[in-house]
Design an enzyme around this catalytic site. Structure first.
Site, mmCIF file in Angstrom:
data_model
loop_
_atom_site.group_PDB
_atom_site.id
_atom_site.type_symbol
_atom_site.label_atom_id
_atom_site.label_comp_id
_atom_site.label_asym_id
_atom_site.label_seq_id
_atom_site.Cartn_x
_atom_site.Cartn_y
_atom_site.Cartn_z
ATOM 1 C CB ALA A 270 35.690 47.466 41.820
ATOM 2 C CE LYS A 271 43.774 47.179 42.715
ATOM 3 N NZ LYS A 271 43.226 46.414 43.845
ATOM 4 N NE ARG A 272 34.227 46.533 38.062
ATOM 5 C CZ ARG A 272 34.583 45.443 38.734
ATOM 6 N NH1 ARG A 272 35.836 45.205 39.044
ATOM 7 N NH2 ARG A 272 33.675 44.550 39.095
ATOM 8 C CG ASP B 45 43.447 43.746 41.881
ATOM 9 O OD1 ASP B 45 44.473 43.778 42.589
ATOM 10 O OD2 ASP B 45 42.367 44.215 42.245
#
Lengths: 276, 276
Positions: free
Chosen positions: B92-94, A96
């Site tokens: 969450a940028k999963r 991120d």
């Protein structure tokens, strides 16, 4: 754990096996369900049965996160239980902007944050340099950057041509400017064995974390032939084939048999290597 | 929440403000530290002060994860507290191989898993199609795919030329084959305003989640001029500029003043739009 400590471990244990702790509460042997923490009870038994055969353990964070707060407690207990002579990997695939990656790094590296102190964490490269650097600020800790993954979707972007390279090659080259092989590994899927030789050319000294042997169909022989180096240089992960070899009371014994078969094949491949 | 419900909300509230709940325990006003759950107490006050001005709330999962199990409890309580007329985003940028992305999707979408039921989750595209599809299996839920992020590292890979496009454009084009604009948004940083017009050409109907206004320096005016559509089409996020407007007992009032200023500017920009 340092580069040479990890390398020594591989030649001492005659193994570059990483056991993936993708522990799914829906797949646990029934007799464990009465335990206070069935996930931890399962992991403990798997670790007891394989700790002399494995050089690394890789909890897949998704499996713990999906249990909410009690999943994080199982993860903490599991990490605390892994012996010191095993490398630990938080398979989290985080990444991120800087101030947020800083928090993810704290989560997995700083025991005063979330109670966790992994040796390494897997990181996604899409957001570039400043999304990765915070993970590199911790002494003695590693990042394992996604390069060429084991899944079919790896073709969508990772295999695209960018100038005279494919994107995954550019990721590897670019990452070399961020950290040396003492802190930086790459994820390369075992299902991508054709590309492993090419990756060894541009990443001769980096450890490679190789998932995809076992349930996903990659060949340990081919991965070893193309990927082993004088430092070992490989961590080959197996998860489901070990964890779920049996769903009965013999699950740990059967897990050991699976792990032992992989370790014995690894010992043969390592015997062909002259240690650096 | 459906596409038209979100669109209606924007025109009713005259706002496309998303409040980013990047709640850092180290930055909380002192008087909250005696609360049983200071993070939740802070979020509750921020939500109370801004719920009529915001159409969305975006907890940044890293900030909760870094607190271990108790952070996940604060997250659950915060999500439960957000009013129904606000869209919720798990930032969450999963993204992982299919069976693992399936678990991440359960974490954020299935309340029987981790106790969370967000409307949407941010997803990283590097691993391609099968890493994204599991998130699309939930009816009424959205994914917000990273396209062109607000940080300097976006230049490293996202801006690379792939054929006659840059990588972020290829990600957008490819993702269109996975889902329609009723389930798919893109992250586009406000610091990338020059590219917003280009993105609107290839994603005319998708909502865009735009971080980077405020602390990161993006211009709300420019983002609005280039990004607004007849459906609204934007969620502009502000985090630090609202949350930490004051660290005193007046923090919620000051947060409201910051949010109100953004909402009032948004109302002006929306007045120029003919709703679809």
């Amino acid at each position: 754990m340092t580069y040479s400590e990890l390398s020594n471990l591989i030649f001492e244990k005659k193994s570059y096996l990483c056991v993936g702790l993708d522990t799914d509460p829906r797949k646990l042997p029934r007799h464990l369900l009465t335990e206070p923490d069935p996930v931890f009870a399962f992991n403990k038994a798997i670790i007891d049965a394989t700790a002399d055969l494995a050089v690394a353990y890789k909890p897949n964070i998704a499996f713990y996160e999906a249990q909410g707060p009690r999943g994080w407690e199982s993860l903490q207990k599991t990490l605390d239980y892994i012996p010191a002579n095993c490398f630990t990997i938080a398979d989290a695939k985080r990444g991120d902007i800087g101030n947020t990656s800083d928090l993810y790094a704290r989560t997995f590296f700083d025991p005063t944050a979330a109670g966790l102190s992994f040796d390494s964490v897997t990181v996604a490269p899409y957001m570039g340099r400043d999304s990765v650097l915070p993970f590199l600020a911790y002494e003695g800790k590693w990042i394992i950057l996604l390069a060429l993954t084991s899944n079919s979707g790896s073709a969508d972007f990772q295999r695209q041509q960018v100038g005279d390279q494919e994107l995954f090659e550019m990721v590897i080259d670019t990452a070399h400017t961020w950290a040396g092989p003492d802190k930086l590994m790459f994820v390369v899927g075992a299902t991508q064995a054709d590309e492993l030789s090419r990756i060894r050319e541009i990443a001769p000294d980096n450890f490679l974390l190789v998932p995809g042997v076992g349930a996903q169909g990659g060949s340990l022989e081919e991965v070893s032939r193309r990927g082993l180096t004088a430092s070992g240089g490989l961590l080959v992960n197996a998860s489901r084939s070990i964890l779920y070899a049996s769903d009965g009371i013999d699950f740990a014994d059967r897990a050991r048999i699976e792990a032992k078969a992989l370790q014995e094949e690894m010992a043969k491949h390592l015997a062909n290597i002259t240690k650096f």
